[in-house]
Design an enzyme around this catalytic site. Structure first.
Site, PDB file in Angstrom:
ATOM      1  N   SER A  60     -31.333 -14.484 -20.779  1.00  0.00           N
ATOM      2  CA  SER A  60     -31.183 -15.624 -21.678  1.00  0.00           C
ATOM      3  C   SER A  60     -32.458 -15.805 -22.476  1.00  0.00           C
ATOM      4  O   SER A  60     -33.561 -15.472 -22.015  1.00  0.00           O
ATOM      5  CB  SER A  60     -30.900 -16.897 -20.870  1.00  0.00           C
ATOM      6  OG  SER A  60     -31.026 -18.055 -21.680  1.00  0.00           O
ATOM      7  N   TYR A  71     -33.972 -21.900 -13.789  1.00  0.00           N
ATOM      8  CA  TYR A  71     -33.025 -21.023 -14.481  1.00  0.00           C
ATOM      9  C   TYR A  71     -33.767 -20.115 -15.460  1.00  0.00           C
ATOM     10  O   TYR A  71     -33.543 -18.895 -15.498  1.00  0.00           O
ATOM     11  CB  TYR A  71     -31.990 -21.869 -15.224  1.00  0.00           C
ATOM     12  CG  TYR A  71     -31.088 -21.074 -16.129  1.00  0.00           C
ATOM     13  CD1 TYR A  71     -30.022 -20.341 -15.614  1.00  0.00           C
ATOM     14  CD2 TYR A  71     -31.294 -21.058 -17.514  1.00  0.00           C
ATOM     15  CE1 TYR A  71     -29.189 -19.604 -16.453  1.00  0.00           C
ATOM     16  CE2 TYR A  71     -30.471 -20.327 -18.351  1.00  0.00           C
ATOM     17  CZ  TYR A  71     -29.424 -19.600 -17.817  1.00  0.00           C
ATOM     18  OH  TYR A  71     -28.600 -18.868 -18.646  1.00  0.00           O
TER      19      TYR A  71
END
Length: 273
Positions: A147, A160
């Site tokens: 990401s 995350y």
């Protein structure tokens, strides 16, 4: 897309997709089936797995095997490896992830442990097991869904973002180690994608923060086009431009502050209560 014999030669006969029932995982599964690969799909929801399996096998005339497992459990990881010991996995797609939103210290310790286990350990475990077999066969591929959050530390998604940085760096190192052996590794560094998980998080998009949201099929198409050619791909021109300007032109503290402010705007504190 019709089946591609050369694709099956390099990445077949079977692709293992972890987190393959919706969003990017489902898009990967369908794209790989359209290229003639049989599938092994792993996710927690058994009923949805079976529904997806029937749909894909009917549409693309490929074999689809399913495992309803929680890959945040090390026993489940070992169970999957044992079940596939006689299956030739030519492509591994690590897509499953936990993505809690909120201050790091306000998250339960169990949430942090699960995130590391699913986002990092499961990916490295499967990559090591199946990567060794690919290296022996001198063909295959490993795809890790990372990401843009992993390019810098970011408030509200601290752990995350860190896990996605881990996957990107893991993929880049494997790309260098494995390419002399005919095995391709790739980090798909996605921006915001219109997936069920993203929609359920109910992000806000203030007027000052234009955010390109891509469709899963477009992300997957660019990822598969890059596989075997480069270690990292950032799908979407807007995402690539944003990455270039922020990562290369701004001081590190400014990058962290900017992305943290953007994330706080998307997920304000009142939505965390």
């Amino acid at each position: 897309m019709s089946a591609d014999p050369s694709y099956r030669t390099q990445y077949g006969p079977t692709a293992l997709v972890v987190g393959g029932t919706d969003g990017l995982g489902l898009a990967f599964a369908r794209a790989l089936a359209s290229r003639g690969l049989d599938l092994v799909l792993v996710a927690r929801r058994g009923s949805l797995l079976e529904e997806v399996s029937r749909s894909i096998s009917s549409e693309f005339s490929v074999s689809v095997q399913t495992f309803a497992l929680d890959m945040a459990d090390q026993d489940a990881q070992r169970e999957l490896v044992l079940a596939l010991k006689d299956k030739e996995i030519g492509l591994l797609v690590c897509n499953a992830a936990v993505s809690p939103v909120g201050p790091f210290l306000d998250q339960p310790l169990e949430t942090h442990d699960k995130l590391v286990e699913l986002n990092c350990h499961a990916a490295s475990h499967l990559a090591c097991v199946f990567g060794k077999l690919m290296r022996e066969r001198r063909r295959g591929g490993l795809v890790f869904v990372s990401s843009m959050a992993g390019f810098q530390g970011t408030a509200q998604v601290v752990h995350y973002a860190a896990s996605k940085a881990y996957l990107r760096v893991l993929a880049e190192g494997l790309w260098e180690e494995l390419r002399p052996h005919g095995v391709h590794a790739l980090a798909c560094v996605a921006g915001q994608v219109d997936t069920p998980t993203f929609v359920r998080s109910q992000p806000r998009h203030p007027a000052w923060m234009p955010v390109p949201v891509m469709q899963p099929d477009a992300v997957v198409a660019q990822a598969l086009a890059a596989l075997g050619k480069q270690p990292t791909v950032i799908p979407g021109l807007s995402n690539r431009l944003a990455s270039f300007f922020t990562q290369r032109l701004l001081p590190r503290k400014t990058i962290v502050s900017f992305y943290s402010a953007s994330t706080r705007a998307m997920y304000p504190t009142d939505k965390q209560a």
